[in-house]
Design a protein around this motif. Structure first.
Motif, mmCIF file in Angstrom:
data_model
loop_
_atom_site.group_PDB
_atom_site.id
_atom_site.type_symbol
_atom_site.label_atom_id
_atom_site.label_comp_id
_atom_site.label_asym_id
_atom_site.label_seq_id
_atom_site.Cartn_x
_atom_site.Cartn_y
_atom_site.Cartn_z
ATOM 1 N N ALA A 25 41.384 -38.279 34.972
ATOM 2 C CA ALA A 25 41.932 -37.010 34.460
ATOM 3 C C ALA A 25 43.287 -36.698 35.327
ATOM 4 N N ASP A 26 44.177 -36.043 34.239
ATOM 5 C CA ASP A 26 45.241 -35.433 35.107
ATOM 6 C C ASP A 26 44.791 -34.455 36.237
ATOM 7 N N THR A 27 43.874 -33.669 35.930
ATOM 8 C CA THR A 27 43.243 -32.548 36.809
ATOM 9 C C THR A 27 41.838 -32.260 36.399
ATOM 10 N N ASP A 28 41.405 -31.055 37.061
ATOM 11 C CA ASP A 28 40.167 -30.819 36.485
ATOM 12 C C ASP A 28 40.005 -29.433 35.727
ATOM 13 N N LEU A 29 39.345 -29.075 35.077
ATOM 14 C CA LEU A 29 39.208 -28.041 34.043
ATOM 15 C C LEU A 29 39.694 -26.891 34.546
ATOM 16 N N ASP A 30 39.035 -26.442 35.846
ATOM 17 C CA ASP A 30 39.454 -25.277 36.459
ATOM 18 C C ASP A 30 40.915 -24.856 36.496
ATOM 19 N N MET A 32 47.192 -26.073 21.744
ATOM 20 C CA MET A 32 46.003 -26.745 20.815
ATOM 21 C C MET A 32 44.919 -27.400 22.138
ATOM 22 N N VAL A 33 43.794 -27.089 21.990
ATOM 23 C CA VAL A 33 42.954 -27.812 22.469
ATOM 24 C C VAL A 33 42.311 -29.062 21.447
ATOM 25 N N VAL A 34 41.878 -30.229 22.246
ATOM 26 C CA VAL A 34 41.458 -31.377 21.422
ATOM 27 C C VAL A 34 40.149 -31.849 22.089
ATOM 28 N N LEU A 35 39.065 -31.959 21.482
ATOM 29 C CA LEU A 35 37.772 -32.408 21.790
ATOM 30 C C LEU A 35 37.685 -33.823 21.504
ATOM 31 N N PRO A 36 37.571 -34.843 22.221
ATOM 32 C CA PRO A 36 37.214 -36.197 21.932
ATOM 33 C C PRO A 36 35.471 -36.034 21.870
ATOM 34 N N GLY A 37 34.999 -36.823 20.977
ATOM 35 C CA GLY A 37 33.633 -37.067 20.895
ATOM 36 C C GLY A 37 32.914 -37.942 21.817
ATOM 37 N N GLY A 38 32.045 -38.510 21.209
ATOM 38 C CA GLY A 38 31.239 -39.628 22.041
ATOM 39 C C GLY A 38 29.972 -38.823 22.594
ATOM 40 N N MET A 39 28.931 -39.580 22.892
ATOM 41 C CA MET A 39 27.951 -39.130 23.317
ATOM 42 C C MET A 39 27.211 -39.758 24.699
ATOM 43 N N LEU A 68 45.616 -29.346 25.672
ATOM 44 C CA LEU A 68 44.690 -29.766 26.769
ATOM 45 C C LEU A 68 43.638 -30.581 25.901
ATOM 46 N N ILE A 69 43.264 -31.470 26.598
ATOM 47 C CA ILE A 69 42.215 -32.707 26.224
ATOM 48 C C ILE A 69 41.054 -32.503 27.416
ATOM 49 N N PRO A 70 40.007 -31.945 27.088
ATOM 50 C CA PRO A 70 38.958 -32.027 28.025
ATOM 51 C C PRO A 70 38.330 -33.392 27.895
ATOM 52 N N LEU A 71 37.979 -33.891 29.186
ATOM 53 C CA LEU A 71 37.220 -35.105 29.158
ATOM 54 C C LEU A 71 36.085 -34.931 30.027
ATOM 55 N N ALA A 72 34.897 -35.104 29.115
ATOM 56 C CA ALA A 72 33.538 -34.949 29.723
ATOM 57 C C ALA A 72 32.901 -36.559 29.962
ATOM 58 N N GLN A 73 32.190 -36.553 30.980
ATOM 59 C CA GLN A 73 31.387 -37.529 31.185
ATOM 60 C C GLN A 73 30.555 -38.140 29.905
ATOM 61 N N GLY A 74 30.911 -39.409 29.514
ATOM 62 C CA GLY A 74 30.415 -39.797 28.126
ATOM 63 C C GLY A 74 31.009 -39.636 27.075
ATOM 64 N N CYS A 75 32.103 -39.371 27.228
ATOM 65 C CA CYS A 75 33.194 -38.966 26.107
ATOM 66 C C CYS A 75 33.581 -40.373 25.602
#
Length: 179
Positions: free
Chosen positions: A51-56, A65-72, A5-12
């Motif tokens: 994204a492929d889908t939303d987090l929920d 595995m969960v991978v968190l991209p960085g960025g601010m 799973l790769i969560p994508l946040a605004q500003g990644c």
């Protein structure tokens, strides 16, 4: 087959997100990218990611595995999301991999997953938390894998392939990149 799973946040950081998604998929790993909401993700340099889908929805299945991209401010959005915090704790409790790059290792720290493990991050990120970064572009300590930033994204993704699949698969994917 491993699932990530790769969560994508605004500003990644788009280079980190896309590089990891691309290389893991080249290795035959099932990757699910999930936005924190149902909106397209505007990354730190203005690139719009779908994204492929939303987090929920993504949280309805299990991952290796969960991978968190960085960025601010992407890392801050991940850090402030209680679903991400709960997921990281659950992954660690179940002896599964958590990985983060750039500013995102701070999310591992705030969730308690990082603890006293060796880690690296974008310069200044770990120091601001009172932690000394380990030497190296990619640092693996047990089931926690961290990396410095956009310039290390390819090496980071290759390390993830190595731990999820094998060194042979990592080498095969790397050779295909003409690195």
């Amino acid at each position: 087959m491993a699932t990530v799973l790769i969560p994508l946040a605004q500003g990644c950081e788009e280079l980190e997100a896309v590089t990891v998604i691309d290389l893991l998929r080249r290795a035959g790993i099932e990757v699910v990218s999930a936005g924190l909401d149902k909106q397209p993700v505007r990354a730190s340099r203005g690139t719009v990611l779908i994204a492929d889908t939303d987090l929920d929805s993504a949280l309805q299945q299990d991952y290796d595995m969960v991978v968190l991209p960085g960025g601010m401010p992407g890392a801050d959005h991940l850090d402030n999301d209680p679903r991400i915090q709960a997921l990281l704790k659950e992954m660690a409790a179940n002896d599964k991999y958590t990985a983060a790059i750039c500013a995102a290792p701070k999310v591992l720290a705030s969730s308690g997953v990082l603890g006293d493990k060796k880690a690296t991050a974008f310069p200044g990120v770990l120091e601001a938390l009172g932690k000394t970064p380990a030497a190296g572009a990619v640092v693996a300590d047990g089931r926690v894998i961290t990396s410095r930033g956009p310039g290390t994204a390819m090496d980071f993704a290759l390390k993830l392939i190595e731990v999820l699949v094998s060194k042979d698969k990592r080498d095969e994917v790397e050779k295909g990149l003409a690195k």
